[in-house]
Motif scaffolding. Structure first.
Motif, short mmCIF file in Angstrom:
data_model
loop_
_atom_site.label_atom_id
_atom_site.label_comp_id
_atom_site.label_asym_id
_atom_site.label_seq_id
_atom_site.Cartn_x
_atom_site.Cartn_y
_atom_site.Cartn_z
N PRO A 89 0.80 -1.23 0.00
CA PRO A 89 0.00 0.00 0.00
C PRO A 89 0.83 1.28 0.00
O PRO A 89 0.41 2.29 -0.58
CB PRO A 89 -0.82 -0.13 1.28
N ASN A 90 2.01 1.25 0.65
CA ASN A 90 2.87 2.45 0.63
C ASN A 90 3.24 2.83 -0.79
O ASN A 90 3.22 4.01 -1.16
CB ASN A 90 4.14 2.20 1.45
N ILE A 91 3.58 1.82 -1.60
CA ILE A 91 3.95 2.07 -2.99
C ILE A 91 2.73 2.46 -3.81
O ILE A 91 2.76 3.41 -4.60
CB ILE A 91 4.62 0.81 -3.59
N ALA A 92 1.62 1.73 -3.61
CA ALA A 92 0.41 1.98 -4.40
C ALA A 92 -0.10 3.40 -4.19
O ALA A 92 -0.45 4.10 -5.16
CB ALA A 92 -0.67 0.96 -4.03
N TYR A 93 -0.10 3.87 -2.94
CA TYR A 93 -0.63 5.22 -2.68
C TYR A 93 0.36 6.31 -3.08
O TYR A 93 -0.05 7.42 -3.41
CB TYR A 93 -1.03 5.34 -1.22
N ALA A 94 1.64 6.00 -3.05
CA ALA A 94 2.62 6.96 -3.55
C ALA A 94 2.41 7.18 -5.05
O ALA A 94 2.48 8.31 -5.55
CB ALA A 94 4.04 6.48 -3.27
N MET A 95 2.15 6.08 -5.78
CA MET A 95 1.85 6.19 -7.21
C MET A 95 0.57 6.99 -7.43
O MET A 95 0.51 7.88 -8.29
CB MET A 95 1.71 4.79 -7.83
N LEU A 96 -0.47 6.66 -6.66
CA LEU A 96 -1.76 7.33 -6.83
C LEU A 96 -1.64 8.82 -6.54
O LEU A 96 -2.16 9.65 -7.30
CB LEU A 96 -2.79 6.69 -5.90
N ASP A 97 -0.95 9.17 -5.48
CA ASP A 97 -0.79 10.58 -5.12
C ASP A 97 -0.01 11.32 -6.19
O ASP A 97 -0.32 12.48 -6.51
CB ASP A 97 -0.07 10.68 -3.77
N ARG A 98 0.98 10.65 -6.77
CA ARG A 98 1.79 11.30 -7.81
C ARG A 98 0.97 11.52 -9.08
O ARG A 98 1.07 12.58 -9.71
CB ARG A 98 3.01 10.43 -8.11
N ILE A 99 0.15 10.56 -9.46
CA ILE A 99 -0.67 10.70 -10.66
C ILE A 99 -1.69 11.82 -10.50
O ILE A 99 -1.99 12.55 -11.45
CB ILE A 99 -1.39 9.36 -10.97
N LEU A 100 -2.19 12.00 -9.28
CA LEU A 100 -3.20 13.04 -9.03
C LEU A 100 -2.58 14.41 -8.78
O LEU A 100 -3.27 15.34 -8.37
CB LEU A 100 -4.07 12.63 -7.83
N GLY A 101 -1.27 14.53 -9.02
CA GLY A 101 -0.63 15.83 -8.92
C GLY A 101 0.08 16.11 -7.62
O GLY A 101 0.58 17.22 -7.41
#
Length: 333
Positions: free
Chosen positions: A122-134
Motif C-alpha cells: 500500500p505504501n507504494i500503491a498510494y505513492a503512485m496514486l498521489d503522484r498521478i493526481l498531482g
C-alpha cells in the motif's frame, strides 16, 4: 554417486588419528554402512531446479528495469525497482505472508494456463496514486476505503504496464497478459490449492521518498508448459541459433556499403579571441596552423581517415587520397 577426494593433509591426519587411538576403524566402517537419511517436507515440494530459478530471476531482472523506465515516465519522479529475491514456496505460505489489506492485481498469461498475482505494498500503491493526481508522491495507507475512482486509476496504471511484462518474457514464451481482477483482500483469492508450489519474485521498489515491495506470485501450473525453456541448455541453444547465416551477412554488408556518409577535409585550424572574432571584417586574413607543403586531413564524424591533397577535377574542387591514417587522429601521434 560422486566420491569425496581427500587431500594429502587430510589423509595424514586420518592415519595419525587411527594410529593414536583417537579414532576407531570399525566405527568408521559402521558409519559408512549406515544409511544417510535426508528430511523431505512434502508440503514444501521443490518443483523448480536452481537452474530454472536463476532463469526466472534473470527474466524478472529485465522486467524490473522495464518497470523502472515505465513508472519513471508515468509518474515523473524518481523510481527504482530491483529484484530482491526469488523463492519457491507453497501457495498457502504466500497468502499468509501478504498483509490483510493490500493491492492485488490478478493477470492471465494466455496462452499459458492459470493466473499470476501482483501484490503491491500500500505504501507504494498510494505513492503512485498521489503522484498521478498531482501530489508529491506522499504515501497514505487507506486501503480499506478505496474509492471507485482511485481503484480505476490504479487498475489503468498497472494495465498499461502489461507491455513490459510481455517484453520481459518474450525470450521464453510469447504471452498476451491481461488484467482480470483487482482485489484488496488476499483471503478472497484461491487461484491454486494451498500446497501448490509457487514462485514468488520480490521486487524492492522506491517511488520518490516512499519504499516498499512488489511481490509477483507465479503458480507452477503457469510455468509447467515452458519449464524446459528455463534451463541453461535452452538459453545456450537459443544463443547458438542466433548466429547469422552467410547470406544474411552478405545482405547486411551490401546495405552498409550502400550507406551514404559525410566527409570533411580540414583546411587548417587556428585560435583567436572573442574580441578578434567580433571584429572580423571582409578581407581579413587568418593564419592557419596548416602548412601548404603538408597534406590535409579527411574526417568522418570527427574521426581522421586519410591524408589528402587538394586540387581540381572537371572544374570542381577535389582532393586526392595519399595515405590512410592508422591509429586515430594525427594529433594523437
Amino acid at each position: 554417486m560422486a566420491e569425496e577426494v581427500l587431500s594429502q593433509n587430510e589423509i595424514d591426519a586420518l592415519l595419525s588419528a587411527l594410529s593414536s587411538g583417537e579414532m576407531d576403524a570399525n566405527q568408521l566402517k559402521q558409519e559408512e554402512q549406515d544409511k544417510k537419511v535426508r528430511v523431505y517436507d512434502f508440503k514444501r515440494a521443490l518443483r523448480f531446479s536452481k537452474d530454472q530459478i536463476r532463469s526466472i530471476s534473470r527474466i524478472n531482472e529485465n522486467y524490473a528495469r522495464l518497470l523502472t523506465t515505465y513508472f519513471s515516465a508515468q509518474l515523473r519522479t524518481y523510481v527504482h525497482i530491483s529484484v530482491a529475491s526469488v523463492d519457491q514456496i507453497p501457495y498457502e505460505e504466500f497468502v499468509r505472508s501478504v498483509p490483510t489489506m493490500t493491492v492485488l492485481n490478478i493477470f492471465s498469461m494466455a496462452p499459458l494456463d492459470g493466473r499470476i498475482i501482483f501484490e503491491i505494498n500500500p505504501n507504494i500503491a498510494y505513492a503512485m496514486l498521489d503522484r498521478i493526481l498531482g501530489g508529491k508522491g506522499t504515501s497514505l495507507n487507506k486501503i480499506e476505503n478505496l474509492t471507485e475512482i482511485e481503484s480505476t486509476i490504479m487498475t489503468n496504471l498497472f494495465e498499461k504496464s502489461l507491455d513490459n511484462l510481455r517484453d520481459a518474457w518474450a525470450s521464453v514464451a510469447e504471452i498476451d497478459p491481461m488484467l482480470e481482477e483487482f482485489e484488496v483482500n488476499p483471503q478472497f483469492l484461491q487461484l491454486v490449492s494451498p500446497n501448490e508450489t509457487v514462485v514468488v519474485v520480490s521486487l524492492n521498489t522506491t517511488i520518490g521518498e516512499s519504499s516498499g515491495m512488489i511481490n509477483i506470485c507465479i503458480p507452477h501450473v503457469v510455468l509447467e508448459p515452458i519449464m524446459p525453456r528455463l534451463s541453461v541448455h535452452y538459453w545456450m541453444q537459443t544463443e547458438t541459433q542466433k548466429d547469422r547465416k552467410p547470406e544474411e551477412y552478405e545482405n547486411l554488408t551490401k546495405n552498409i556499403e550502400a550507406t551514404d556518409i559525410d566527409l570533411q577535409v580540414i583546411l587548417g585550424q587556428t585560435n583567436i579571441s572573442v574580441h578578434d572574432l567580433l571584429a572580423l571584417q571582409t578581407g581579413d586574413v587568418l593564419h592557419l596552423n596548416q602548412s601548404i607543403d603538408e597534406p590535409l586531413v579527411m574526417q568522418s564524424d570527427q574521426e581522421s581517415l586519410y591524408y589528402v591533397q587538394p586540387g581540381h577535377k572537371r572544374n570542381k574542387v577535389a582532393v586526392q587520397i595519399l595515405e590512410e591514417i592508422k591509429g586515430g587522429s594525427p594529433d594523437d601521434e
